[in-house]
Design a protein around this motif. Structure first.
Motif, PDB file in Angstrom:
ATOM      1  N   SER A 169       6.248  35.737  -6.323  1.00 22.49           N
ATOM      2  CA  SER A 169       6.736  37.037  -5.886  1.00 22.49           C
ATOM      3  C   SER A 169       6.952  37.970  -7.079  1.00 22.49           C
ATOM      4  O   SER A 169       6.579  39.146  -7.051  1.00 22.49           O
ATOM      5  CB  SER A 169       8.039  36.862  -5.101  1.00 22.49           C
ATOM      6  N   ALA A 170       7.539  37.430  -8.154  1.00 24.36           N
ATOM      7  CA  ALA A 170       7.790  38.226  -9.359  1.00 24.36           C
ATOM      8  C   ALA A 170       6.482  38.709  -9.984  1.00 24.36           C
ATOM      9  O   ALA A 170       6.374  39.862 -10.430  1.00 24.36           O
ATOM     10  CB  ALA A 170       8.595  37.414 -10.365  1.00 24.36           C
ATOM     11  N   LEU A 171       5.482  37.830 -10.019  1.00 25.36           N
ATOM     12  CA  LEU A 171       4.185  38.199 -10.586  1.00 25.36           C
ATOM     13  C   LEU A 171       3.515  39.297  -9.759  1.00 25.36           C
ATOM     14  O   LEU A 171       2.993  40.274 -10.302  1.00 25.36           O
ATOM     15  CB  LEU A 171       3.267  36.974 -10.658  1.00 25.36           C
ATOM     16  N   ASN A 172       3.554  39.146  -8.452  1.00 26.28           N
ATOM     17  CA  ASN A 172       2.897  40.127  -7.584  1.00 26.28           C
ATOM     18  C   ASN A 172       3.586  41.488  -7.606  1.00 26.28           C
ATOM     19  O   ASN A 172       2.985  42.492  -7.207  1.00 26.28           O
ATOM     20  CB  ASN A 172       2.817  39.593  -6.149  1.00 26.28           C
ATOM     21  N   GLU A 173       4.825  41.523  -8.067  1.00 24.41           N
ATOM     22  CA  GLU A 173       5.562  42.783  -8.157  1.00 24.41           C
ATOM     23  C   GLU A 173       5.329  43.518  -9.476  1.00 24.41           C
ATOM     24  O   GLU A 173       5.817  44.634  -9.657  1.00 24.41           O
ATOM     25  CB  GLU A 173       7.065  42.524  -7.964  1.00 24.41           C
ATOM     26  N   LEU A 174       4.610  42.916 -10.419  1.00 29.06           N
ATOM     27  CA  LEU A 174       4.390  43.567 -11.720  1.00 29.06           C
ATOM     28  C   LEU A 174       3.735  44.933 -11.514  1.00 29.06           C
ATOM     29  O   LEU A 174       2.838  45.092 -10.678  1.00 29.06           O
ATOM     30  CB  LEU A 174       3.509  42.685 -12.614  1.00 29.06           C
ATOM     31  N   SER A 175       4.181  45.898 -12.295  1.00 30.39           N
ATOM     32  CA  SER A 175       3.785  47.291 -12.057  1.00 30.39           C
ATOM     33  C   SER A 175       2.279  47.516 -12.173  1.00 30.39           C
ATOM     34  O   SER A 175       1.726  48.393 -11.496  1.00 30.39           O
ATOM     35  CB  SER A 175       4.516  48.212 -13.028  1.00 30.39           C
ATOM     36  N   ASN A 202     -12.539  22.446 -12.080  1.00 24.29           N
ATOM     37  CA  ASN A 202     -12.591  22.555 -10.618  1.00 24.29           C
ATOM     38  C   ASN A 202     -11.253  22.961  -9.987  1.00 24.29           C
ATOM     39  O   ASN A 202     -11.110  22.949  -8.765  1.00 24.29           O
ATOM     40  CB  ASN A 202     -13.062  21.236  -9.974  1.00 24.29           C
ATOM     41  N   GLY A 203     -10.256  23.283 -10.818  1.00 24.67           N
ATOM     42  CA  GLY A 203      -8.938  23.615 -10.286  1.00 24.67           C
ATOM     43  C   GLY A 203      -8.158  22.399  -9.818  1.00 24.67           C
ATOM     44  O   GLY A 203      -7.171  22.527  -9.081  1.00 24.67           O
ATOM     45  N   THR A 204      -8.565  21.206 -10.294  1.00 18.87           N
ATOM     46  CA  THR A 204      -7.944  19.951  -9.836  1.00 18.87           C
ATOM     47  C   THR A 204      -6.466  19.881 -10.186  1.00 18.87           C
ATOM     48  O   THR A 204      -5.639  19.425  -9.378  1.00 18.87           O
ATOM     49  CB  THR A 204      -8.688  18.740 -10.444  1.00 18.87           C
ATOM     50  N   LEU A 205      -6.104  20.337 -11.379  1.00 14.82           N
ATOM     51  CA  LEU A 205      -4.695  20.297 -11.781  1.00 14.82           C
ATOM     52  C   LEU A 205      -3.866  21.216 -10.881  1.00 14.82           C
ATOM     53  O   LEU A 205      -2.812  20.823 -10.372  1.00 14.82           O
ATOM     54  CB  LEU A 205      -4.548  20.712 -13.247  1.00 14.82           C
ATOM     55  N   ALA A 206      -4.361  22.441 -10.688  1.00 16.73           N
ATOM     56  CA  ALA A 206      -3.637  23.407  -9.850  1.00 16.73           C
ATOM     57  C   ALA A 206      -3.481  22.887  -8.425  1.00 16.73           C
ATOM     58  O   ALA A 206      -2.435  23.071  -7.787  1.00 16.73           O
ATOM     59  CB  ALA A 206      -4.372  24.747  -9.831  1.00 16.73           C
ATOM     60  N   ARG A 207      -4.505  22.196  -7.947  1.00 13.35           N
ATOM     61  CA  ARG A 207      -4.477  21.660  -6.586  1.00 13.35           C
ATOM     62  C   ARG A 207      -3.335  20.652  -6.414  1.00 13.35           C
ATOM     63  O   ARG A 207      -2.812  20.461  -5.319  1.00 13.35           O
ATOM     64  CB  ARG A 207      -5.821  21.003  -6.263  1.00 13.35           C
ATOM     65  N   ASN A 208      -2.962  20.006  -7.520  1.00  8.55           N
ATOM     66  CA  ASN A 208      -1.903  18.986  -7.472  1.00  8.55           C
ATOM     67  C   ASN A 208      -0.514  19.535  -7.796  1.00  8.55           C
ATOM     68  O   ASN A 208       0.461  18.787  -7.825  1.00  8.55           O
ATOM     69  CB  ASN A 208      -2.235  17.829  -8.424  1.00  8.55           C
ATOM     70  N   GLY A 209      -0.432  20.829  -8.064  1.00  4.16           N
ATOM     71  CA  GLY A 209       0.865  21.440  -8.329  1.00  4.16           C
ATOM     72  C   GLY A 209       1.432  22.085  -7.084  1.00  4.16           C
ATOM     73  O   GLY A 209       0.768  22.183  -6.051  1.00  4.16           O
ATOM     74  N   ASN A 210       2.655  22.533  -7.193  1.00  3.36           N
ATOM     75  CA  ASN A 210       3.319  23.235  -6.092  1.00  3.36           C
ATOM     76  C   ASN A 210       3.504  24.703  -6.458  1.00  3.36           C
ATOM     77  O   ASN A 210       3.870  25.018  -7.593  1.00  3.36           O
ATOM     78  CB  ASN A 210       4.692  22.609  -5.804  1.00  3.36           C
ATOM     79  N   ILE A 211       3.258  25.581  -5.498  1.00  2.47           N
ATOM     80  CA  ILE A 211       3.426  27.014  -5.753  1.00  2.47           C
ATOM     81  C   ILE A 211       4.908  27.342  -5.822  1.00  2.47           C
ATOM     82  O   ILE A 211       5.678  26.988  -4.931  1.00  2.47           O
ATOM     83  CB  ILE A 211       2.729  27.835  -4.648  1.00  2.47           C
ATOM     84  N   ASN A 212       5.292  28.000  -6.913  1.00  2.00           N
ATOM     85  CA  ASN A 212       6.667  28.452  -7.094  1.00  2.00           C
ATOM     86  C   ASN A 212       6.762  29.852  -6.469  1.00  2.00           C
ATOM     87  O   ASN A 212       6.287  30.835  -7.040  1.00  2.00           O
ATOM     88  CB  ASN A 212       6.996  28.483  -8.598  1.00  2.00           C
ATOM     89  N   GLU A 213       7.341  29.917  -5.284  1.00  3.07           N
ATOM     90  CA  GLU A 213       7.342  31.161  -4.507  1.00  3.07           C
ATOM     91  C   GLU A 213       8.094  32.291  -5.213  1.00  3.07           C
ATOM     92  O   GLU A 213       7.700  33.460  -5.147  1.00  3.07           O
ATOM     93  CB  GLU A 213       7.934  30.922  -3.114  1.00  3.07           C
TER      94      GLU A 213
END
Length: 347
Positions: free
Chosen positions: A215-221, A200-211
């Motif tokens: 940003s680095a991931l979204n810049e991948l070619s 259900n994405g429960t683990l991700a819901r309890n984490g913090n987004i590393n901005e």
């Protein structure tokens, strides 16, 4: 025309072998009925063999190719006996992807179709991707032919599996491409925390987004390349996993989930899609679905469980039927190959 076919699908997320027994009927158009379907979990040994197949020597890989083929055949045989299935025209097997490097003109899905044929005595169609790659295509995605023939009432069909991929009509043609990694990365991160997957994405819901990471991931070619385009495990090992090495697993889960949702929503928005059929295991990740929905105005349609779980196996069954009839089962507008063609080796 009526055909009865069994489709086999093993996804990159390694959650088991999907088996789907389908009745297809063609009048003015194709229709289908899923008669029986189930997912067979892998044993721990087979799971590990498939997971680490990319690291095997040539001889070890050939051994696994054969062994996995016999496993597929034996598993289908048990499936047929269990449900007392009498009439099967063919088995269509996707196999399990180990290598996918279309730019170098090769892709490899192991599980020898001849072994399946020997175990079952039923004609088998397998190795659907190689011909397309040799013809200059990506060898992926292949399911758009099924989206076109079976699910054309939707603006787009989006699969959330090991990777997310989409197919839609654009300028009168069915186009398709991979969007971003999903369960191939999320499952690995969940396993670092002692879970098989992030339910259900429960683990991700309890984490913090590393901005910074986001940003680095979204810049991948890859994300800025035009389609057709496809992703493979090698790409993740080169571009994703190294960036996660010093990131807390919970935060990495939150960030990858945000990253996947962002890339998916971008594709939906840029193509002005109004309704999208969502399938694949990632559809059960409520947090991921919420993230996507919050970023787009489009209607997300989640069908019955049978379609969520077995749509790819269903479509490979259709591809096998098309191949036996020498009809087009791969669309060049989706893969980028030289022209539409009928692909798959017949055993």
């Amino acid at each position: 025309m009526i055909f009865h076919a069994i489709g086999l699908m093993s996804g990159t997320s390694l959650d088991g072998l999907d088996i789907c027994f389908v009745k297809f009927e063609k009048t003015h158009s194709w229709s289908f009925e899923i008669i029986k379907a189930e997912t067979v979990s892998y044993s721990e040994n087979l799971y590990n063999d498939l997971k680490h197949a990319i690291d095997l020597s040539a001889a070890q890989l050939l051994e696994l190719h054969s062994a996995y083929g016999f496993f597929l055949g034996q598993t289908v045989k048990r499936f047929i006996e269990k449900y007392e299935i009498k009439n099967v025209d063919l088995i269509a097997s996707h196999g399990h992807t180990v290598y996918h490097q279309p730019q170098k003109k090769f892709t490899l899905q192991i599980g020898d179709g001849r072994a399946i044929r020997l175990e079952t005595g039923i004609p088998v169609v397998y190795d659907f991707r190689s011909q397309d790659v040799l013809m200059g295509g990506n060898g992926a995605p292949l399911v758009p032919i099924g989206d076109e023939l079976l699910f054309s009432e939707y603006d787009a069909c989006l699969n959330l599996g090991g990777f997310s991929n989409i197919s839609l009509r654009s300028a009168g043609k069915r186009v398709a491409f991979d969007i971003a990694p999903v369960n191939i990365v999320l499952n690995q991160l969940a396993q670092n925390l002692g879970k098989d997957f992030d339910e259900n994405g429960t683990l991700a819901r309890n984490g913090n987004i590393n901005e910074e990471l986001l940003s680095a991931l979204n810049e991948l070619s890859f994300y800025h390349q035009p389609h057709p385009k496809s992703l493979g495990m090698e790409w993740c090992h080169e571009n994703i996993f190294p960036r996660l090495e010093n990131v807390d697993s919970l935060d990495a889960l939150a960030t990858i989930t945000e990253h996947s949702a962002y890339q998916i929503a971008e594709v939906i928005t840029n193509n002005r899609l109004k309704n999208i059929l969502f399938t694949g295991g990632g559809t059960y990740n409520q947090y991921l679905i919420e993230k996507i929905q919050n970023k787009t105005q489009a209607e997300i349609i989640i069908p019955e469980k049978e379609i969520i779980d077995f749509k790819e196996a269903l479509i490979f069954a259709l591809m096998g039927v098309l191949r036996l009839n020498n009809e087009i089962n791969v669309l060049s507008s989706a893969t980028g190959s030289a022209h539409d063609h009928s692909s798959g080796i017949i055993a």
